[in-house]
Design a protein around this motif. Structure first.
Motif, PDB file in Angstrom:
ATOM      1  N   GLU A   1       0.836  -1.204   0.000  1.00  0.00           N
ATOM      2  CA  GLU A   1       0.000   0.000   0.000  1.00  0.00           C
ATOM      3  C   GLU A   1       0.872   1.256   0.000  1.00  0.00           C
ATOM      4  O   GLU A   1       0.555   2.240  -0.675  1.00  0.00           O
ATOM      5  N   GLN A   2       1.980   1.218   0.736  1.00  0.00           N
ATOM      6  CA  GLN A   2       2.922   2.341   0.705  1.00  0.00           C
ATOM      7  C   GLN A   2       3.453   2.531  -0.715  1.00  0.00           C
ATOM      8  O   GLN A   2       3.501   3.651  -1.230  1.00  0.00           O
ATOM      9  N   ALA A   3       3.850   1.429  -1.344  1.00  0.00           N
ATOM     10  CA  ALA A   3       4.383   1.486  -2.706  1.00  0.00           C
ATOM     11  C   ALA A   3       3.345   2.017  -3.689  1.00  0.00           C
ATOM     12  O   ALA A   3       3.681   2.764  -4.617  1.00  0.00           O
ATOM     13  N   ALA A   4       2.080   1.666  -3.496  1.00  0.00           N
ATOM     14  CA  ALA A   4       1.020   2.143  -4.391  1.00  0.00           C
ATOM     15  C   ALA A   4       0.895   3.666  -4.338  1.00  0.00           C
ATOM     16  O   ALA A   4       0.686   4.323  -5.363  1.00  0.00           O
ATOM     17  N   VAL A   5       1.047   4.236  -3.148  1.00  0.00           N
ATOM     18  CA  VAL A   5       1.001   5.701  -3.013  1.00  0.00           C
ATOM     19  C   VAL A   5       2.194   6.319  -3.742  1.00  0.00           C
ATOM     20  O   VAL A   5       2.042   7.291  -4.493  1.00  0.00           O
ATOM     21  N   LEU A   6       3.369   5.747  -3.546  1.00  0.00           N
ATOM     22  CA  LEU A   6       4.559   6.269  -4.228  1.00  0.00           C
ATOM     23  C   LEU A   6       4.437   6.127  -5.743  1.00  0.00           C
ATOM     24  O   LEU A   6       4.865   7.010  -6.495  1.00  0.00           O
ATOM     25  N   ARG A   7       3.833   5.037  -6.187  1.00  0.00           N
ATOM     26  CA  ARG A   7       3.648   4.829  -7.629  1.00  0.00           C
ATOM     27  C   ARG A   7       2.730   5.904  -8.213  1.00  0.00           C
ATOM     28  O   ARG A   7       2.948   6.374  -9.325  1.00  0.00           O
ATOM     29  N   ARG A   8       1.713   6.286  -7.480  1.00  0.00           N
ATOM     30  CA  ARG A   8       0.831   7.371  -7.956  1.00  0.00           C
ATOM     31  C   ARG A   8       1.624   8.653  -8.151  1.00  0.00           C
ATOM     32  O   ARG A   8       1.444   9.369  -9.133  1.00  0.00           O
ATOM     33  N   ARG A   9       2.531   8.963  -7.216  1.00  0.00           N
ATOM     34  CA  ARG A   9       3.363  10.169  -7.352  1.00  0.00           C
ATOM     35  C   ARG A   9       4.302  10.026  -8.553  1.00  0.00           C
ATOM     36  O   ARG A   9       4.478  10.969  -9.330  1.00  0.00           O
ATOM     37  N   LEU A  10       4.896   8.861  -8.717  1.00  0.00           N
ATOM     38  CA  LEU A  10       5.796   8.633  -9.846  1.00  0.00           C
ATOM     39  C   LEU A  10       5.053   8.768 -11.170  1.00  0.00           C
ATOM     40  O   LEU A  10       5.553   9.404 -12.113  1.00  0.00           O
ATOM     41  N   ASP A  11       3.865   8.213 -11.251  1.00  0.00           N
ATOM     42  CA  ASP A  11       3.055   8.353 -12.472  1.00  0.00           C
ATOM     43  C   ASP A  11       2.759   9.820 -12.757  1.00  0.00           C
ATOM     44  O   ASP A  11       2.822  10.263 -13.907  1.00  0.00           O
ATOM     45  N   PHE A  12       2.448  10.586 -11.725  1.00  0.00           N
ATOM     46  CA  PHE A  12       2.211  12.022 -11.903  1.00  0.00           C
ATOM     47  C   PHE A  12       3.464  12.708 -12.427  1.00  0.00           C
ATOM     48  O   PHE A  12       3.402  13.506 -13.375  1.00  0.00           O
ATOM     49  N   LEU A  13       4.618  12.410 -11.840  1.00  0.00           N
ATOM     50  CA  LEU A  13       5.862  13.064 -12.258  1.00  0.00           C
ATOM     51  C   LEU A  13       6.282  12.664 -13.666  1.00  0.00           C
ATOM     52  O   LEU A  13       6.979  13.420 -14.344  1.00  0.00           O
ATOM     53  N   ASP A  14       5.877  11.489 -14.110  1.00  0.00           N
ATOM     54  CA  ASP A  14       6.222  11.034 -15.463  1.00  0.00           C
ATOM     55  C   ASP A  14       5.357  11.674 -16.543  1.00  0.00           C
ATOM     56  O   ASP A  14       5.646  11.522 -17.728  1.00  0.00           O
TER      57      ASP A  14
END
Length: 174
Positions: free
Chosen positions: A111-124
């Protein structure tokens, strides 16, 4: 983000209002200062909603201190907010930093990784402070020295954040 900060800091230990304000100020006060006029009504709302408990203890001087602590319902609310942050909490840097400050309280690494992935997707997603013909303008495409600076700093910061996010996601998912 004020309520998330309150819930997050109180999940770590009970605090009195002044200590809580100082911790929130240290976290984001240089960018978004917290006033008593915002903090204490937020605390009252959270107490009324059953998310915080409060009791009075004698102060170090003559005045009693109101000590705040998180309830079980408050902890569940915190975890839910960490699991499912609003889009603005992902896209706004200060709000995302507040989220990061408390993400360790979410017990599930995926679940922590899923939140970070959302941020990474936004930054990409290609973006800029400036657009020409509906296309993001890059630093090399503007003659304005100051806009170049804004764009170069944003690019460097974004690259560093993307690298950290990728590392953190890999570590959390392994």
């Amino acid at each position: 983000m004020l309520e998330l900060s309150i819930l997050g800091f109180l999940s770590e230990e009970p605090l009195h209002g002044y200590e809580l304000k100082e911790r929130i100020k240290a976290l984001s006060g240089h960018v978004r200062p917290v006033s008593d006029g915002a903090l204490y009504p937020a605390i009252t709302r959270l107490v009324t909603a059953g998310l915080l408990d409060q009791h009075t203890e004698p102060g170090s001087s003559a005045a009693p201190r109101r000590i705040l602590s998180l309830t079980g319902q408050g902890r569940e609310t915190l975890l839910e907010r960490l699991r499912h942050p609003k889009d603005v909490e992902i896209t706004d840097q200060v709000r995302f930093n507040t989220l990061l400050a408390f993400l360790r309280h979410l017990p599930d690494r995926h679940e922590q990784a899923a939140v970070l992935r959302r941020r990474l997707d936004f930054l990409d997603t290609p973006t800029s402070f400036f657009y020409r013909d509906e296309r993001p303008v890059r630093a090399e495409e503007t003659a304005d020295l100051f806009r170049q600076g804004m764009l170069r700093v944003a690019r460097a910061t974004g690259e560093a954040e993307r690298a950290w996010l990728a590392e953190a996601i890999t570590q959390l998912e392994s």
